[in-house]
Design an enzyme around this catalytic site. Sequence first.
Site, PDB file in Angstrom:
ATOM      1  N   ARG A   8      68.088   2.962  27.276  1.00 42.31           N
ATOM      2  CA  ARG A   8      66.725   3.459  27.184  1.00 42.31           C
ATOM      3  C   ARG A   8      65.824   2.388  26.397  1.00 42.31           C
ATOM      4  NH1 ARG A   8      68.533   9.551  25.489  1.00 42.31           N
ATOM      5  NH2 ARG A   8      68.769  10.139  27.471  1.00 42.31           N
ATOM      6  N   CYS A  28      64.848   9.527  30.760  1.00 37.39           N
ATOM      7  CA  CYS A  28      63.482  10.371  30.444  1.00 37.39           C
ATOM      8  C   CYS A  28      62.475  10.302  31.698  1.00 37.39           C
ATOM      9  CB  CYS A  28      63.138   9.716  29.066  1.00 37.39           C
ATOM     10  SG  CYS A  28      64.352   9.674  28.034  1.00 37.39           S
ATOM     11  N   CYS A  30      60.386  16.391  27.517  1.00 43.21           N
ATOM     12  CA  CYS A  30      61.053  15.043  28.170  1.00 43.21           C
ATOM     13  C   CYS A  30      61.895  15.357  29.346  1.00 43.21           C
ATOM     14  CB  CYS A  30      62.112  14.386  27.057  1.00 43.21           C
ATOM     15  SG  CYS A  30      62.346  12.875  27.606  1.00 43.21           S
ATOM     16  N   GLU A  81      51.635   1.107  19.518  1.00 47.19           N
ATOM     17  CA  GLU A  81      51.680   2.329  20.332  1.00 47.19           C
ATOM     18  C   GLU A  81      50.976   3.694  19.696  1.00 47.19           C
ATOM     19  OE1 GLU A  81      53.743   3.296  22.935  1.00 47.19           O
ATOM     20  OE2 GLU A  81      55.166   1.613  23.166  1.00 47.19           O
ATOM     21  N   ARG A  96      72.585  13.444  21.345  1.00 50.16           N
ATOM     22  CA  ARG A  96      72.918  13.371  22.903  1.00 50.16           C
ATOM     23  C   ARG A  96      74.250  14.088  23.074  1.00 50.16           C
ATOM     24  NH1 ARG A  96      71.676   6.839  23.173  1.00 50.16           N
ATOM     25  NH2 ARG A  96      69.509   7.267  23.261  1.00 50.16           N
ATOM     26  N   CYS A 140      65.121  13.963  30.010  1.00 51.59           N
ATOM     27  CA  CYS A 140      66.451  13.437  29.764  1.00 51.59           C
ATOM     28  C   CYS A 140      67.643  14.596  29.817  1.00 51.59           C
ATOM     29  CB  CYS A 140      66.597  12.551  28.616  1.00 51.59           C
ATOM     30  SG  CYS A 140      66.101  13.462  26.924  1.00 51.59           S
ATOM     31  N   TYR A 160      67.306  18.756  10.521  1.00 48.81           N
ATOM     32  CA  TYR A 160      68.363  19.829  10.894  1.00 48.81           C
ATOM     33  C   TYR A 160      68.851  20.383   9.631  1.00 48.81           C
ATOM     34  CZ  TYR A 160      68.451  17.375  15.186  1.00 48.81           C
ATOM     35  OH  TYR A 160      68.175  16.900  16.575  1.00 48.81           O
ATOM     36  N   LYS A 171      58.941   5.697  18.783  1.00 50.18           N
ATOM     37  CA  LYS A 171      60.266   6.204  19.108  1.00 50.18           C
ATOM     38  C   LYS A 171      61.174   4.903  19.393  1.00 50.18           C
ATOM     39  CE  LYS A 171      63.255   9.349  21.462  1.00 50.18           C
ATOM     40  NZ  LYS A 171      63.157  10.303  22.814  1.00 50.18           N
ATOM     41  N   SER A 187      69.549  13.089  14.240  1.00 51.17           N
ATOM     42  CA  SER A 187      70.996  13.685  14.333  1.00 51.17           C
ATOM     43  C   SER A 187      71.805  12.794  13.251  1.00 51.17           C
ATOM     44  CB  SER A 187      71.416  13.870  15.681  1.00 51.17           C
ATOM     45  OG  SER A 187      71.620  12.666  16.151  1.00 51.17           O
ATOM     46  N   LYS A 201      60.194   8.143  14.808  1.00 50.51           N
ATOM     47  CA  LYS A 201      61.421   8.410  15.069  1.00 50.51           C
ATOM     48  C   LYS A 201      62.602   7.365  15.281  1.00 50.51           C
ATOM     49  CE  LYS A 201      64.588  11.513  17.957  1.00 50.51           C
ATOM     50  NZ  LYS A 201      64.511  12.334  19.230  1.00 50.51           N
TER      51      LYS A 201
END
Length: 329
Positions: free
Chosen positions: A221, A130, A120, A237, A209, A122, A317, A199, A278, A252
């Site tokens: 976005r 992006c 990406c 998609e 972010r 971004c 994570y 996404k 996150s 996501k």
Amino acid sequence: MAYPIVRNRRLRGSAGLRGLVRETQLDAEDFMMPIFITEGEGVREEISSMPGVYHWSLDTMERELAELTEAGVRSVMVFGVPDRKDALGTSAYDDNGIAQRAIRKMKALYPELVVAADNCLCQYTDHGHCGVVHTTECGAEIDNDESLELLARTAVSQARAGADIIAPSNMMDGFVLAIRKALDEAGFESVPIMSYSVKYSSAYYGPFREAAHSAPQFGDRKTYQMDPANAREALREAQSDIDEGADFLMVKPALAYLDVIRMLRDRYALPIVAYNVSAEYSMVKAAAKMGWIDEKAIVLETLIGMKRAGADLIITYHAKDAARWLRGD
């Protein structure tokens, strides 16, 4: 037949019985760990909104890689956090960029580690979007087709550095086709594409972010990421990405979109990836810190839910902790 002939509890009477009929299994190899690599030396800086997740510099990241591989995690997703940004995100496709140097070092240290490169612009652009931004009479707009050229250049640079997987997250129309064509023309026909196919424009990305220094400097976005209200659109998609040559399909975020993961699993034969993002991680950490939940139990139940919904791979994570818990640490 029904009760008392049928007693479903018969198969729940002991740990051995429950294990014998368990339908879904978690394994450390199901997990891919995101890792944030930044410029500088001696950097091991905890991300304030994501306790236990760090910015690493090239000279310190070996510590994290060693712990991950020792725990049994076999794959990582690399996010470069550059110190140089501009309107076109030129450091994203610089062969000496931070992500490219990190990939080369990771593969030198751990050749068997599967290294995926987030693709990406971004975190490399000064505007935080992006793609390429143009200002018109109607305001700022993302130029889809011009962005594709830069994203394709980034993918080739990442593959040249040694990335095992290219993982484009930009949500431009036609991004898989542009990247597939560029990789093939550069001799990287064998490098797979893990597409962020579905996404959503989600509130669950807030802590990321901060981690990637990628918050948009204006607007949002929503013109290129999906509306959280839409599920059938996810199938369009995903089908587009399959037609363009994707090798994995990703959803996501994961937790609020388990229905979408199941829709893709039921319809497509490609590996399905869930990104446990996150804020999903940070909410668990915050509640655990307050003593309100059992962190281990909540994490493993959440991850098993994502796999049960149809995910073959989970980007999370929690990867290192979950892998250790699964082996009894």
